[in-house]
Design an enzyme around this catalytic site. Structure first.
Site, PDB file in Angstrom:
ATOM      1  N   ASP A   1       5.758   0.433   3.216  1.00  0.00           N
ATOM      2  CA  ASP A   1       6.006  -0.787   3.991  1.00  0.00           C
ATOM      3  C   ASP A   1       5.839  -2.005   3.093  1.00  0.00           C
ATOM      4  O   ASP A   1       5.752  -1.887   1.881  1.00  0.00           O
ATOM      5  CB  ASP A   1       5.070  -0.849   5.202  1.00  0.00           C
TER       6      ASP A   1
ATOM      7  N   GLU B   1       6.077   9.815   2.691  1.00  0.00           N
ATOM      8  CA  GLU B   1       5.688   8.468   2.262  1.00  0.00           C
ATOM      9  C   GLU B   1       4.698   8.515   1.103  1.00  0.00           C
ATOM     10  O   GLU B   1       3.693   9.229   1.168  1.00  0.00           O
ATOM     11  CB  GLU B   1       5.072   7.689   3.420  1.00  0.00           C
TER      12      GLU B   1
ATOM     13  N   ASP C   1       0.795  -1.232   0.000  1.00  0.00           N
ATOM     14  CA  ASP C   1       0.000   0.000   0.000  1.00  0.00           C
ATOM     15  C   ASP C   1       0.823   1.275   0.000  1.00  0.00           C
ATOM     16  O   ASP C   1       0.410   2.294  -0.529  1.00  0.00           O
ATOM     17  CB  ASP C   1      -0.960   0.013   1.193  1.00  0.00           C
TER      18      ASP C   1
ATOM     19  N   TYR D   1      -5.415   1.062   9.318  1.00  0.00           N
ATOM     20  CA  TYR D   1      -6.481   1.515   8.428  1.00  0.00           C
ATOM     21  C   TYR D   1      -7.826   1.261   9.097  1.00  0.00           C
ATOM     22  O   TYR D   1      -8.596   0.400   8.689  1.00  0.00           O
ATOM     23  CB  TYR D   1      -6.392   0.819   7.069  1.00  0.00           C
TER      24      TYR D   1
END
Length: 488
Positions: free
Chosen positions: A84, A469, A81, A232
């Site tokens: 990571d 990120e 996603d 999430y």
């Protein structure tokens, strides 16, 4: 005192409008075609699984080839996603939905990149077909997030647990299952012309997954606990995803059942909400449904006023503005990874502009008239900010322009590739690379980072993940926007 405050607010809004218009016109036009190509290329850098011979980001190699083996299921593939090595299916599904919507609305402008966009969608849908094969089961995630986030290692070297998490009738997750159904339905439209057989398969599976999501209701937060939250969390519940999925199924099938589902259940969510992203679909539902409502004159008063309210909550000249802007003109919402809001909300405004053009409608934010052209200019201003029209004079897309982020928060990008260092880099071994001030050795071309702070300042630091990120759900709405501006 109240008159003074009102006057100051009017001055502020006027200043903000001037800033945004100036930002949109202060430099030469951008190469939207180049940015489009790179924005799609980014997804190849996020691929998990066995990479195809056509892989263009070649510093990435095969990874996670045993995913799903702990439950004797093939879950190889899909996307990581963000920076990571996790496969969180909720944001992955939303990213797939948005890629597909971009093709549905703007695929005609993509040229040679259309094929790459469809490949990016298929990498997601092939995976979701695997994750939804067994009736009554939807696989929700692969990877143990706590251990994954404690390591800084290449996806090709992962030695953290690749735990598989699933949803069942007894432990449902309607928001995740609903989003997967939406992704499959939207993607069926994207593939309808080029691969009708695959399109039909996606639509059949979308219907099956939607029925599961609707019949066995519950939040995946409750079913999966700390495996998904605080990473999430489903803050907005699951009702919006069920309606979102039904809206996409209606668009793909034209069946009255799904339209009735949308209209009968729409009051269960905040109709005028300006939220839209991987967790909240409210504004997206109103925009998506507005086209059918305008074309058929059905339930116009149900969707259009809320779509218009959404527009009026965003435009800086609107009296009902309820969102913030940086002095450089960037849309801003609280929390990290602000660019996800910039791309998602800009996408909705651009899509709505197209719908309004067909309907020959004008939006009224109190006494301020808003035309289709104004929505297009706004979306362009936000994209231009991302690409370099900003106080930092830098692009927030890796590889685009002369100045862009060099130290993004991304494991694979920041660690030497296997080609350069074949021996494994284990969990703690990656820490020196994370802490280093050196630029990342591998360019994740097309990656859009979280972006600057409210003061339009950006610190190029791996540790500052809220700003450095990249995520799939930031890039996915941008693909369609860039396709439009490539030819307009």
């Amino acid at each position: 005192m109240m008159e003074m405050e009102k006057m100051m607010m009017m001055i502020f809004v006027s200043m903000m409008t001037s800033v945004i218009v100036l930002a949109a016109s202060s430099s030469s036009p951008h190469d939207y075609g180049d940015a489009l190509s790179k924005s799609i290329l980014f997804f190849e850098g996020q691929r998990s699984g066995k990479l195809p011979p056509s892989q263009r980001i070649t510093w990435r190699k095969d990874s996670a080839l045993r995913d799903g083996s702990d439950v004797s299921v093939d879950l190889v593939g899909g996307y990581y996603d963000a920076g990571d090595n996790m496969k969180f299916h909720f944001p992955m599904a939303f990213s797939t939905t948005m890629l597909a919507w971009g093709v549905v609305e703007f695929g005609e402008f993509m040229g040679p990149d259309l094929q790459h966009a469809l490949e990016a969608i298929r990498w997601g849908t092939d995976y979701f077909l695997k994750a939804t094969t067994a009736p009554g089961v939807v696989y929700a995630q692969v990877g143990e997030p706590h251990s994954d986030h404690s390591c800084w290692e290449r996806p090709e070297d992962m030695d953290t647990p690749r735990t598989t998490y699933k949803l069942t009738k007894k432990n449902p997750g309607s928001e995740l299952s609903g989003e997967i159904a939406a992704a499959l339905a939207a993607s069926s439209l994207a593939f309808r012309a080029s691969d009708p057989r695959y399109s039909k398969l996606l639509l059949q599976r979308a219907s099956m997954v939607f029925q599961f999501a609707d019949k066995y209701r519950g939040s995946y937060d409750d079913s999966l606990g700390d495996a998904v939250c605080p990473f999430y969390c489903s803050f907005n519940g699951y009702q919006d995803e069920l309606i979102w999925a039904a809206a996409w199924l209606h668009k793909a099938t034209k069946k009255t059942y799904y339209w009735n589902y949308v209209t009968n259940n729409i009051t269960s969510i905040k109709l005028g909400s300006l939220e839209f992203g991987w967790d909240a679909k409210h504004a997206g539902i109103n925009i998506l449904a507005s086209k059918f409502a305008m074309n058929t004159n059905l339930n116009v008063t149900l969707f259009l006023p809320n779509a218009n309210k959404f527009v009026c909550s965003i435009l800086p000249e609107s009296p009902s503005l309820s969102i913030s802007y940086s002095l450089g003109g960037l849309l801003f919402k609280p929390g990290g990874s602000n660019m996800q809001h910039v791309t998602a909300l800009s996408f909705l405004l651009l899509v709505y502009a197209r719908y309004l053009n067909v309907g020959k409608r004008v939006i009224h934010c109190d006494d301020v008239a808003v035309t289709r052209a104004r929505l297009v200019r706004f979306a362009r201003s936000q994209v231009d900010y991302i690409l370099g029209n900003n106080p930092m004079n830098m692009s927030y897309m890796v590889g685009y322009g002369n100045m862009f982020p060099q130290r993004i928060h991304h494991r694979g990008s920041s660690l030497p590739s296997i080609e350069k260092q074949p021996e494994p880099i284990r969990c703690a071994d990656g820490t020196p690379f994370f802490s280093s001030s050196d630029p990342n050795p591998n360019l994740l071309l097309g990656a859009v980072v979280g972006g600057p702070n409210m003061e339009d300042s950006y610190v190029d630091s791996r540790a500052d993940f809220a700003h450095s990120e990249p995520t799939t759900y930031t890039n996915s709405p941008l693909v369609g926007i860039l396709a439009y501006f490539k030819v307009h």
